[in-house]
Each structure stands twice: as structure tokens, then as C-alpha cells.
Design a protein around this motif. Sequence first.
Motif, mmCIF file in Angstrom:
data_model
loop_
_atom_site.group_PDB
_atom_site.id
_atom_site.type_symbol
_atom_site.label_atom_id
_atom_site.label_comp_id
_atom_site.label_asym_id
_atom_site.label_seq_id
_atom_site.Cartn_x
_atom_site.Cartn_y
_atom_site.Cartn_z
ATOM 1 N N ASN A 1 -6.456 -6.434 -9.754
ATOM 2 C CA ASN A 1 -5.320 -5.625 -9.318
ATOM 3 C C ASN A 1 -4.524 -5.021 -10.476
ATOM 4 O O ASN A 1 -3.669 -4.156 -10.262
ATOM 5 C CB ASN A 1 -4.387 -6.446 -8.427
ATOM 6 N N VAL B 1 1.446 2.150 -3.447
ATOM 7 C CA VAL B 1 0.251 2.721 -4.076
ATOM 8 C C VAL B 1 0.119 4.198 -3.733
ATOM 9 O O VAL B 1 -0.161 5.036 -4.606
ATOM 10 C CB VAL B 1 -1.018 1.966 -3.623
ATOM 11 N N HIS C 1 2.835 -2.929 -11.959
ATOM 12 C CA HIS C 1 1.722 -3.224 -12.871
ATOM 13 C C HIS C 1 2.100 -4.358 -13.816
ATOM 14 O O HIS C 1 1.309 -5.298 -14.027
ATOM 15 C CB HIS C 1 1.346 -1.974 -13.661
ATOM 16 N N GLN D 1 -5.744 -3.071 -12.383
ATOM 17 C CA GLN D 1 -6.259 -1.698 -12.458
ATOM 18 C C GLN D 1 -5.668 -0.796 -11.376
ATOM 19 O O GLN D 1 -5.929 0.414 -11.373
ATOM 20 C CB GLN D 1 -7.792 -1.712 -12.317
ATOM 21 N N ALA D 2 -4.876 -1.369 -10.477
ATOM 22 C CA ALA D 2 -4.296 -0.566 -9.403
ATOM 23 C C ALA D 2 -3.319 0.459 -9.965
ATOM 24 O O ALA D 2 -2.580 0.192 -10.917
ATOM 25 C CB ALA D 2 -3.585 -1.474 -8.400
ATOM 26 N N LYS D 3 -3.310 1.645 -9.374
ATOM 27 C CA LYS D 3 -2.404 2.715 -9.770
ATOM 28 C C LYS D 3 -1.330 2.867 -8.694
ATOM 29 O O LYS D 3 -1.639 3.112 -7.529
ATOM 30 C CB LYS D 3 -3.164 4.030 -9.934
ATOM 31 N N GLU E 1 0.829 -1.211 0.000
ATOM 32 C CA GLU E 1 0.000 0.000 0.000
ATOM 33 C C GLU E 1 0.862 1.259 0.000
ATOM 34 O O GLU E 1 0.453 2.299 -0.550
ATOM 35 C CB GLU E 1 -0.932 -0.002 1.207
#
Length: 457
Positions: free
Chosen positions: A292, A238, A279, A294-296, A235
Amino acid sequence: MNKLLNRRQFLTAASGATAALAGSLSLPALAAEGRERVRIGMIGTGMRGQVLLRELLRRDDVEVSALCDIEPIMLGKALAQVEKEGKPRPRTYGDNGDKHAYRAMLDAKELDGVIIATPWEWHAQMAIDAMQAKVPVGCEVVAGVSLQDHWDVLNTQLKTGTPYMLLENVCYRRDVMAVLQMVRSGLFGELVHLQGGYQHDLRAVKFNNGDPAKPYGSGVEFGGKGWSEARWRTEHSVQRNGELYPSHGIGPCAMYANINRGNRFTRINTFATKARGLHEYIVKQGGAEHPNAQAKFKLGDVVTTTISCENGETILLQHDTSLPRPYSLGFRVQGTNGLWMDVNHGIHIEGISKPHQWDDFQGYQDKFDHPLWRKYAEKASGAGHGGMDYFVIHAFIEALKANAPMPIDIYDAVTWSAITPLSEQSIAQNYQTLDFPDFTKGAWAKRKPIFAFGDKY
């Protein structure tokens, strides 16, 4: 050293450094008010905590009195370690899932010290609570998350006087300590530039499938669906962009440059690349359709920080954890007489090395091997991270027993760790160069360079 070293001078420097430091590096006799045995508690019994717990359990001068964790599986594993070593079962806290159960452990007034090995965001508050309870702290890196965290930890330590040590194990790496001997003997001449970093492919650490039996590289989940570090550490990638883990690199560099002891950091700026590695890993391992994917991620794949020092040196740090690469901390120590680089295990000393050629470092390490390694290498054998974990725990425990100053003290802790929020600020402000706070408030100019992996234990 203004003259070129010849081979005779090299041998003299090596033997002189060892002889001069050997006496000052021997363990001190216990002060009159010292102790032969200490009671230690641990907050956080996850995978890192269990490594440190093993070192505590190996010692006859330590009683592991209390363990705290809100994860039953990890607490159970820690208790199994204690039982395997034949040691008394410690009191346990957190079994009920209370995130603040550690405060009851601290309030019991039965500890001589506490190890904090929890997720980063808990370090500052737990250390503050421990110091206010008058329980000396050995805190895993980092010291805090925000810049205010660092001021709060520092001010609490200064107000309470409770000992605090940052458990930076790389300061005790064998080659790093040998190079300290070389620096202090003048082998490199006057220092000019230093480099270090945290260059470690952590993709398999930041993601897994949530199975406690497969904590590394088993999937692409993180956060609530992940396990161990994937549950909390990812996290930070992120939400944050900066030098997130500076102390492995900056600790030894700060030691070599006598930071907070006759020298200080003055300015800092940081640049970050684009974020692609995490990514790409998710897509390769879990497929483009995995949620995941789509996680930035904010954390740049390679983050480069430059620091200037009061005495004219520069230091370069690099954080590189999201791309495929072999592990390296990228150390470089460069002075007017030559340099050492750990990436190629090479050293070049003018007047000794052939012009424009590297020498293998091993011979130099053997000659300048630190007295602590000469004395305790056998005991450190099998300890985590090539023996470094033995030494960092050893230093903390011996300082507690002798009621002596911590070898990596509060000023070192907050100065090294504050690089993180300052780097984030620099990036956020379009890579602006910032003033580096003087946490010592001027005391650095009078403090002597006899700290960390060094002069007593």
C-alpha cells in the motif's frame, strides 16, 4: 445593532433571546393526523448505524421494525443491541448478501421512516428508492456523490413529497446552538464572515488490519482487505480531491447566515495542497515495502473552500483529515460587533470585552444556552458525540410524529452536500471559481429563517 453593547444590553439580549425562543422551541402538540409512536427501519448497521440505533432504542415512541445490512457481523451486533434493550426482534434484510435487499424492506409498506447509514456512494440511490416507496428518510451525511446525485435526490423529493432530513448532528452541538441564539439576538451585529470545517485526523480510521475486533489504527490495509470505514471510505481519498465532508462545517454556518431562507450561496472555489499524509502514515506504520506504500492518493492533505453569499458574507471551509492534528471544526462567526471562535473557546464583543482581548466563551454559553439543551440535556447525557446524536434523532422522530416539515430539509441537504462535487470541479479546472446552483430556483428569497436546530425541536 448599530451601537456598542454595554453589559446591561448584553444581559438583556441574553434573557430576551431565551424568552423569545423558548416558546417557539417547545415541542408542538401532535397534529390531529400525528402519531404518538413510529416504526423505523435502518439501512446500514455498521459502527455509525449502531450509534444511531442506540438512540432509537432509548425511545419509547419508536419501534425499530426492520434492520438491513449485508455484513452478518454488523447485523448481529445490531440485533444484540435490540435484545439487550429488551425490545422486540426486528425483521432483518440483507442476510443473503444482496446489496439491494433494502428495497424489499421499503416495499413491505410497514415503516413510518428509515435511517440510511451506509457508505456515501449508496446514500442518493437509497434515499431515492425510499422516497419513491413513500418512506420518509433520515439520511446520514452526505446526500450524494456527484452533482447529478443531488439534483436527482431533490427532484425525487419534490415529486413524491416524501419527507427527507439530513442527519447533520453538529447543528445540534451545544455551543453551536448557543451561538445561533447570539446571532439571532444581534449580539455579533451584522454578520460578515464565517468559518468551519472538518479538521480531524482520520488516518487510524482509514486504515486497519481487517480484523473486525480492531477497526481503528491496527494496520495499513484498506479496500477489500480493510474493515469498516477502511473498506470503503479510504477509496474516496484515492480517487477524489475536494471538500469531501462539508456538512459538519457548513451546516452551522449556513444556519447563521440564513442560507436558503433569505440568503443563498452564489460562488465557490477550492484549492488543495499536495497529498503526503496518508502515504507517510503507511510508511511509518507498515514500512516502505508494504504494497500500500505504492498507493497514489488524490485527496490534498488540506483542502480550502471559499463561498460567497448573496447578502455579502463569505464562508471559509477546510477539510484536513490526513495529517496529525487534534480534532477541531474551526468555527468562527464574525460580525460588525465582534466574533466567536471555537478553537480558543473565545469571544470578543465590542463594548463588553476589553479592547483587543478575548473573553472565555463559557459565560456566554451559559447565558445563551439553547432551550432545547436546557430541556433535554439530561436525556442527551451519554449519547454519541457529546449528546448531539440524541438531538438529531430526536428532531427526526418528532417531525415524523407531528407530520411536520423536517428541520434540516431537502434544500439544506443538497445545498450543503453539493459543495463536494463543486469543490472537485473547481480543483480539476485549475481552481476556477464556479457559480453555485440555486437548488431552490428562487424560493430562497421568500423562505423564512426558522429552520434546522431550531424552532420546534
